[in-house]
Scaffold this motif. Sequence first.
Motif, PDB file in Angstrom:
ATOM      1  N   UNK A 349       0.836  -1.192   0.000  1.00  0.00           N
ATOM      2  CA  UNK A 349       0.000   0.000   0.000  1.00  0.00           C
ATOM      3  C   UNK A 349       0.872   1.244   0.000  1.00  0.00           C
ATOM      4  N   UNK A 350       0.621   2.133  -0.954  1.00  0.00           N
ATOM      5  CA  UNK A 350       1.350   3.388  -1.062  1.00  0.00           C
ATOM      6  C   UNK A 350       0.591   4.503  -0.350  1.00  0.00           C
ATOM      7  N   UNK A 351       1.283   5.292   0.459  1.00  0.00           N
ATOM      8  CA  UNK A 351       0.672   6.443   1.118  1.00  0.00           C
ATOM      9  C   UNK A 351       1.701   7.553   1.217  1.00  0.00           C
ATOM     10  N   UNK A 352       1.210   8.796   1.351  1.00  0.00           N
ATOM     11  CA  UNK A 352       2.070   9.966   1.411  1.00  0.00           C
ATOM     12  C   UNK A 352       1.984  10.610   2.786  1.00  0.00           C
ATOM     13  N   UNK A 353       3.161  11.038   3.292  1.00  0.00           N
ATOM     14  CA  UNK A 353       3.256  11.642   4.615  1.00  0.00           C
ATOM     15  C   UNK A 353       4.227  12.817   4.508  1.00  0.00           C
ATOM     16  N   UNK A 354       3.673  13.986   4.275  1.00  0.00           N
ATOM     17  CA  UNK A 354       4.536  15.140   4.102  1.00  0.00           C
ATOM     18  C   UNK A 354       5.384  14.982   2.863  1.00  0.00           C
ATOM     19  N   UNK A 355       6.690  15.045   3.031  1.00  0.00           N
ATOM     20  CA  UNK A 355       7.608  14.940   1.897  1.00  0.00           C
ATOM     21  C   UNK A 355       8.178  13.540   1.765  1.00  0.00           C
ATOM     22  N   UNK A 356       7.494  12.552   2.277  1.00  0.00           N
ATOM     23  CA  UNK A 356       7.948  11.173   2.114  1.00  0.00           C
ATOM     24  C   UNK A 356       6.797  10.306   1.643  1.00  0.00           C
ATOM     25  N   UNK A 357       7.139   9.274   0.910  1.00  0.00           N
ATOM     26  CA  UNK A 357       6.170   8.266   0.487  1.00  0.00           C
ATOM     27  C   UNK A 357       6.534   6.961   1.172  1.00  0.00           C
ATOM     28  N   UNK A 358       5.520   6.270   1.687  1.00  0.00           N
ATOM     29  CA  UNK A 358       5.770   5.030   2.419  1.00  0.00           C
ATOM     30  C   UNK A 358       4.989   3.884   1.811  1.00  0.00           C
ATOM     31  N   UNK A 359       5.608   2.739   1.800  1.00  0.00           N
ATOM     32  CA  UNK A 359       4.973   1.524   1.311  1.00  0.00           C
ATOM     33  C   UNK A 359       4.853   0.535   2.458  1.00  0.00           C
ATOM     34  N   UNK A 360       3.641   0.045   2.690  1.00  0.00           N
ATOM     35  CA  UNK A 360       3.366  -0.909   3.769  1.00  0.00           C
ATOM     36  C   UNK A 360       2.859  -2.208   3.163  1.00  0.00           C
ATOM     37  N   UNK A 361       3.344  -3.311   3.666  1.00  0.00           N
ATOM     38  CA  UNK A 361       2.970  -4.613   3.121  1.00  0.00           C
ATOM     39  C   UNK A 361       1.583  -5.041   3.604  1.00  0.00           C
ATOM     40  N   UNK A 362       0.756  -5.487   2.673  1.00  0.00           N
ATOM     41  CA  UNK A 362      -0.505  -6.141   3.021  1.00  0.00           C
ATOM     42  C   UNK A 362      -0.356  -7.652   2.982  1.00  0.00           C
ATOM     43  N   UNK A 363       0.478  -8.146   2.083  1.00  0.00           N
ATOM     44  CA  UNK A 363       0.888  -9.554   2.115  1.00  0.00           C
ATOM     45  C   UNK A 363       2.395  -9.571   2.350  1.00  0.00           C
ATOM     46  N   UNK A 364       2.852 -10.543   3.132  1.00  0.00           N
ATOM     47  CA  UNK A 364       4.261 -10.560   3.499  1.00  0.00           C
ATOM     48  C   UNK A 364       4.879 -11.928   3.365  1.00  0.00           C
ATOM     49  N   UNK A 365       5.986 -12.105   4.047  1.00  0.00           N
ATOM     50  CA  UNK A 365       6.759 -13.343   3.971  1.00  0.00           C
ATOM     51  C   UNK A 365       7.522 -13.515   5.264  1.00  0.00           C
ATOM     52  N   UNK A 366       8.214 -14.636   5.452  1.00  0.00           N
ATOM     53  CA  UNK A 366       8.912 -14.869   6.722  1.00  0.00           C
ATOM     54  C   UNK A 366      10.024 -13.872   7.024  1.00  0.00           C
ATOM     55  N   UNK A 367      10.535 -13.166   6.015  1.00  0.00           N
ATOM     56  CA  UNK A 367      11.591 -12.193   6.266  1.00  0.00           C
ATOM     57  C   UNK A 367      11.032 -10.864   6.757  1.00  0.00           C
ATOM     58  N   UNK A 368      10.183 -10.231   5.949  1.00  0.00           N
ATOM     59  CA  UNK A 368       9.509  -8.999   6.347  1.00  0.00           C
ATOM     60  C   UNK A 368       8.007  -9.272   6.265  1.00  0.00           C
ATOM     61  N   UNK A 369       7.329  -9.415   7.396  1.00  0.00           N
ATOM     62  CA  UNK A 369       5.934  -9.864   7.394  1.00  0.00           C
ATOM     63  C   UNK A 369       4.962  -8.773   6.961  1.00  0.00           C
ATOM     64  N   UNK A 370       3.738  -9.193   6.734  1.00  0.00           N
ATOM     65  CA  UNK A 370       2.655  -8.271   6.403  1.00  0.00           C
ATOM     66  C   UNK A 370       2.458  -7.271   7.534  1.00  0.00           C
ATOM     67  N   UNK A 371       2.136  -6.034   7.168  1.00  0.00           N
ATOM     68  CA  UNK A 371       1.926  -4.975   8.139  1.00  0.00           C
ATOM     69  C   UNK A 371       3.143  -4.116   8.380  1.00  0.00           C
ATOM     70  N   UNK A 372       4.324  -4.574   7.947  1.00  0.00           N
ATOM     71  CA  UNK A 372       5.546  -3.821   8.177  1.00  0.00           C
ATOM     72  C   UNK A 372       5.837  -2.857   7.019  1.00  0.00           C
ATOM     73  N   UNK A 373       6.544  -1.802   7.341  1.00  0.00           N
ATOM     74  CA  UNK A 373       6.973  -0.851   6.328  1.00  0.00           C
ATOM     75  C   UNK A 373       8.043  -1.498   5.469  1.00  0.00           C
ATOM     76  N   UNK A 374       7.862  -1.440   4.156  1.00  0.00           N
ATOM     77  CA  UNK A 374       8.829  -2.058   3.261  1.00  0.00           C
ATOM     78  C   UNK A 374       9.706  -1.035   2.558  1.00  0.00           C
ATOM     79  N   UNK A 375       9.207   0.204   2.431  1.00  0.00           N
ATOM     80  CA  UNK A 375       9.951   1.203   1.664  1.00  0.00           C
ATOM     81  C   UNK A 375       9.583   2.593   2.135  1.00  0.00           C
ATOM     82  N   UNK A 376      10.566   3.477   2.216  1.00  0.00           N
ATOM     83  CA  UNK A 376      10.314   4.900   2.428  1.00  0.00           C
ATOM     84  C   UNK A 376      11.125   5.693   1.411  1.00  0.00           C
TER      85      UNK A 376
END
Length: 575
Positions: A349-376
């Motif tokens: 999921x892509x969302x915007x927060x001021x001057x940053x864009x954040x990506x949050x996982x809706x589906x995940x894996x054993x390394x970085x699970x669902x619900x965690x921030x994957x990219x800023x």
Amino acid sequence: MAVCARLCGVGQSRRCRRRQRQGGQDQPVSDSDVDMDDEEDERIVGQKQAAGGCGGLDCQAAGSSGGPGDVCCEHASGCRPQGQLGRAITGPPNPQSLLDLPPELLVEIFSLLPGTALPTVALICKQFKQILNTETIWRRRCAAEFGVNEELRKMEVGGVSSRDFYVKLLHPYKSVLGLWQPDIGPYGGLLNVVVEGLFVVGWMYLPPHDPRVEDPMRRRPLFRITMSEDKKASVECMYGHKGPHKGDIQTVKKDEFSTKCNQTDHHRMPGGRQEEFRTWLEEEWGRTLEDIFHEHTQELILMKFIYTSQYDNCLTYRRIYLPPPLPTDLLRPGLFKGTYGSHGLEIVMLSFHGASARATKLTGDPNVPAGQLTLEVDLSRPVVLPDLERQRSIEELSRLVLGVHAEVQREGPAPAACPPGEGPLGVTGGNGAAGVANGGTPAGVPEGGAAGESSSEASGGAEASGASRGSSAPSPPESQPFVLPLGVMARNEVYPRTCRKCFYGTGQIAGHGFTSPERTPGLFVLFDKDRFGFIWLELKSFSMYSRLTDRLGHAHAPDMERFEAMLRNMQSWTS
């Protein structure tokens, strides 16, 4: 009654005033009563014409095709029927309460009220309660609130009324409509509950088969709610391959519900677990285990099957929202599907927060699970790509991106551009929401990143780019050539050869079980309004992302504050 004729052009227009005087009893009509009504009609019409009323002739002069006895088209509330100048549709003085209105008009009024208000209306008096049994009212509420229309006629023929359908099915289960994330450990998921025809259906959304990221999403029904023969709502589990069977839904608290299958034997297959695994693998990956030669990928697939199959569709779901769009967003926020190496395709999921864009996982894996921030992505640090020849050099790209990263580390983390108490959503590096890209113009960029890949999967490759450091850097052109550096791994060999903008960003990688998470620098590449990519320097890999085009109802957050709270909760589920 005459009131009806004057207000909406329907109902009787004569002698209703006399009926009201006589307490609503039908008595013989005398000639004197008729003459008195006619005189009253003519007196009122004369007053309307003196005050500028049309009297019906203006419509005819304007080109109305109405014939004798028709109500004029634009002034039905106050005009006389054409060709009957001596008989105006008028009545007694204005009604003093709703009880004075005719049933036809009350049906129109009650049809405009929300369904949740109608039980209160029924408590007012017996007349209102009787009128609320009119099917027209409930048919219109089903259509207005849930989009159910044509199917209602068929249902009514079968003996189920629109009122029962609304009261016993649509309204009780209205709270489960929308987007949900199942609690399936690190894997998560995306459930969309919608009204389809005469059913409430829960669809699990699955990414297309790896690596076809631009293919449409796949859907699998997990449950449905329908009206049984005894006119009660019935929950059916749709999991497995033996058709619908008994299930149950429980709403424990707000924005959370659970499903339970009461006949799990319907999930079993004659060939046992081996047949179930082969069927699951073909649906999940579109291939057989023999077709997957990478041993690490085989282990990940087996692990996911064993973990997810143990639930037997007995799951807990938590509500999620799509981020509300803002006029300053360069790119419309929302859901994207992207490549995550040996983990296959995942939804972010892509969302915007001021001057940053954040990506949050809706589906995940054993390394970085669902619900965690994957990219800023830092929108204050655009990157201008060099010529194509230099883009092919991994050393050139690493030099430029790592130079920006070192500058960010020297400056230290900037204050988070989020409400107090939110925190940076797990960000351990980068200046997050710093300035605004290109001298004050907010640049919205999509999410991406191989956050699901373990740090042990890094292998040769590089990234191409030239970075403009600081706000004094030149603005990148609207469109610029793009090519992946030699040695960078990409699941998709076919990718766009031009891009709109590039930005410095960081992505999250971790060991198995979300151990030792860290943020690593990379390059975010915006191709167009529906596609973007992310180059992971440490992993030397490229992730390609494509927007979900499915229409998702009841999904957008009511406000940004509610969306921010949801993101915090999502991260806490798998922290």
